[in-house]
Design a protein around this motif. Sequence first.
Motif, short mmCIF file in Angstrom:
data_model
loop_
_atom_site.label_atom_id
_atom_site.label_comp_id
_atom_site.label_asym_id
_atom_site.label_seq_id
_atom_site.Cartn_x
_atom_site.Cartn_y
_atom_site.Cartn_z
N ASP B 145 59.19 16.20 -6.72
CA ASP B 145 57.93 16.94 -6.93
C ASP B 145 56.83 16.02 -7.47
OD1 ASP B 145 59.32 16.81 -9.34
OD2 ASP B 145 59.18 18.96 -9.78
N GLY B 146 57.20 15.05 -8.31
CA GLY B 146 56.22 14.07 -8.76
C GLY B 146 55.71 13.24 -7.59
N ASP B 173 62.53 18.74 -4.29
CA ASP B 173 63.39 18.89 -5.46
C ASP B 173 62.46 19.25 -6.64
OD1 ASP B 173 65.12 18.71 -7.57
OD2 ASP B 173 65.85 16.69 -7.11
N ASN B 175 62.07 19.97 -9.75
CA ASN B 175 62.67 19.97 -11.09
C ASN B 175 61.63 19.92 -12.20
OD1 ASN B 175 61.89 17.26 -11.17
ND2 ASN B 175 63.89 16.53 -10.48
N ARG B 176 60.37 19.88 -11.80
CA ARG B 176 59.24 19.99 -12.73
C ARG B 176 59.05 18.82 -13.67
NH1 ARG B 176 56.44 24.67 -12.75
NH2 ARG B 176 57.16 26.03 -11.07
N LEU B 177 59.82 17.77 -13.48
CA LEU B 177 59.65 16.58 -14.34
C LEU B 177 59.48 15.33 -13.48
CD1 LEU B 177 62.42 17.05 -17.09
CD2 LEU B 177 59.97 17.45 -17.35
N GLN B 178 58.77 14.35 -14.04
CA GLN B 178 58.76 13.01 -13.46
C GLN B 178 59.02 12.03 -14.59
OE1 GLN B 178 54.58 14.21 -11.99
NE2 GLN B 178 54.48 11.98 -12.06
N LYS B 237 66.26 19.33 -13.71
CA LYS B 237 66.56 17.90 -13.82
C LYS B 237 67.72 17.75 -14.79
CE LYS B 237 64.07 13.56 -13.45
NZ LYS B 237 62.78 12.96 -13.12
#
Lengths: 314, 275
Positions: B145-146, B173, B175-178, B237
């Motif tokens: 997603d990032g 994917d 997962n809302r984090l990078q 994640k």
Amino acid sequence: MSNNMGKPNLEVFAETLLNEAKKNSKILVTTSDSRGSGKLVPYSKELPEQIIEVGIAEQNLVGISAGLSAAGKKVFAVSPASFLTARALEQIKGDIAYSDLPVCLVGISAGISYGQLGSTHHSIHDYAVLRCIHNMSIVAPADNFETIQAIKQAVNFKSPLYLRFGKKPMLDISHENKDFNIGKAKFVTKGEDVLLMATGETVQRAYLAAQILSEKDIHATVISMHTIKPFDAETFLSESRKSKVILSIEEHSIHGGLGEQCASILAQNDIKTNFKILGIPDEYMINGTQSDVLDYYEMSPEKISKTVLTLLSK
Amino acid sequence: MEQSKLQRKSIEYRKTILKIIFESGAGHTGGSLSCIDILNVLYNSVMDITPENFSSFDRDHFIQSKGHSVEALYTVLLDCGFYKKEDLGTLNNFNSHFIGHPTKKVLGIEHNTGALGHGLSVAVGMALGLKMDQKKHQVYALLGDGELSEGSVWEAAMTASKYELENLTAIIDRNRLQITGSTEEVNPIEPLQDKFLSFGFNVIEVKGNDIASLVEVFQKPKKEKNKPNLIIANTIKGAGISFMENQVSWHHKVPSQSEYDLAIHELNEAFENVQ
Ligand SMILES: Cc1ncc(C[n+]2csc(CCOP(=O)(O)OP(=O)(O)O)c2C)c(N)n1
Ligand SMILES: [Mg+2]
């Protein structure tokens, strides 16, 4: 010669830039999800107003940096050297160099610092591609001292600049010479037999090779050619006229970097000498840590000194 | 394949991911754990890709655009018989082809990735090639997603829709984090559905760490005529390990011995609880 291990240049870069930015609110850092890799988390906490995050978007990063520079900011655009100089090359060429905006591009984890992350993450093309862009200056500091000086000079630099940093702790190679100026070759040691030209993290390898050679009573001049462009041809020429053997050592492809720059100057000035370029050959690069790969491609201090001996005996 | 079997595989895969990261001392832990269920379902119950048909283009295709989660890919390919355990044991060794990003030197890997934002364009090219030759095979691309901040992703999206690539499925994917933090803080990508809808995609959301939901979505895709497909897989994640879940620090952290033991313990317990 004494050997004192310093910090990673990348860390020193981040600390120095934070100090400079505290004194000068025009300084801005731009990042592309790269503040952690750039050791800039402390900077981002202390100066949240002086950092711009664009996400994983290196082309955007360079374009925005150009715009911020036009708006009067002193921008340090910080991103892995590979993505910065390959992905955003057209922005560097058109928006920074051609448009003459004095952005400082900071390529982090440069060369093969990323080790086993592989070729997508390595920048062994950056000197080559940036050298043929008019108006770009290219600097790869060798140790902590050179890093601090480079950042301080970058703050006041009036044209586009690329700084290249690795992430391994570096030996202090500046204790005998504290004369650092962008554009001017810097002597690390002086000797009459051989000339070792190195840049960035390979200077330490040349310096250690010179120590091995001095035990054999062979004396090397080691130059930290931190500025790849504009190249200090004058110093290089006068030194090469004195040396029986010249070696260039770079963490870069053998094409288009320090070595070919030296070769071109030697050839065009009719200097016949024993000259060899050490760098990454033009092949599918072997996988390994930075140090193992440099050793494999004959850039260990031992191998460098052996190569010098072979060339001397020719 | 039965769902309970797939569920057990997902747990075994997580153990392998952690083992190879722990033993080789490097890896992208969080992102491999978030996407492993997607890879599991695709390779074991959806795609036609085998060691036997791999050398032909006449099969399905999978491009892992978020190349850093290569440990997940290595794990699934090992289980599908693409290479031997000993080969994977060389991960990150000097002169090994098993490195921190996918390369075609490893059988089963379709394309060299690692620089984000390339995979969707390559997948569009492959899907277009298959379509031109009237082949029925599908192309899947897995993106972070990032990664969506890379403009090239959106260039590829426009072309996918221009050429009506119904045989293309991009999976995010989500997962809302990078690396730096949450995607919505670093560079917001919402409203994600609307963005891809307006780019002409058939958009489907799925619980990305839930085998049953993934099987449903991939085995019986609700396709729309002449539209490329976009699956937003809402994942976690670090999924499956309590202390890694939703923790930005686990992006590329390597577990210590005690963290490793604890993680394996949690997975063994989860294995017991599969119905
Ligand atoms: C072009 C490019 N820029 C930067 C990176 C460095 N990088 C590797 S992983 C990552 C974060 C990826 O985040 P996301 O896409 O959300 O992946 P996930 O959360 O699934 O790990 C970054 C910035 C890269 N690999 N490629
Ligand atoms: Mg993510």
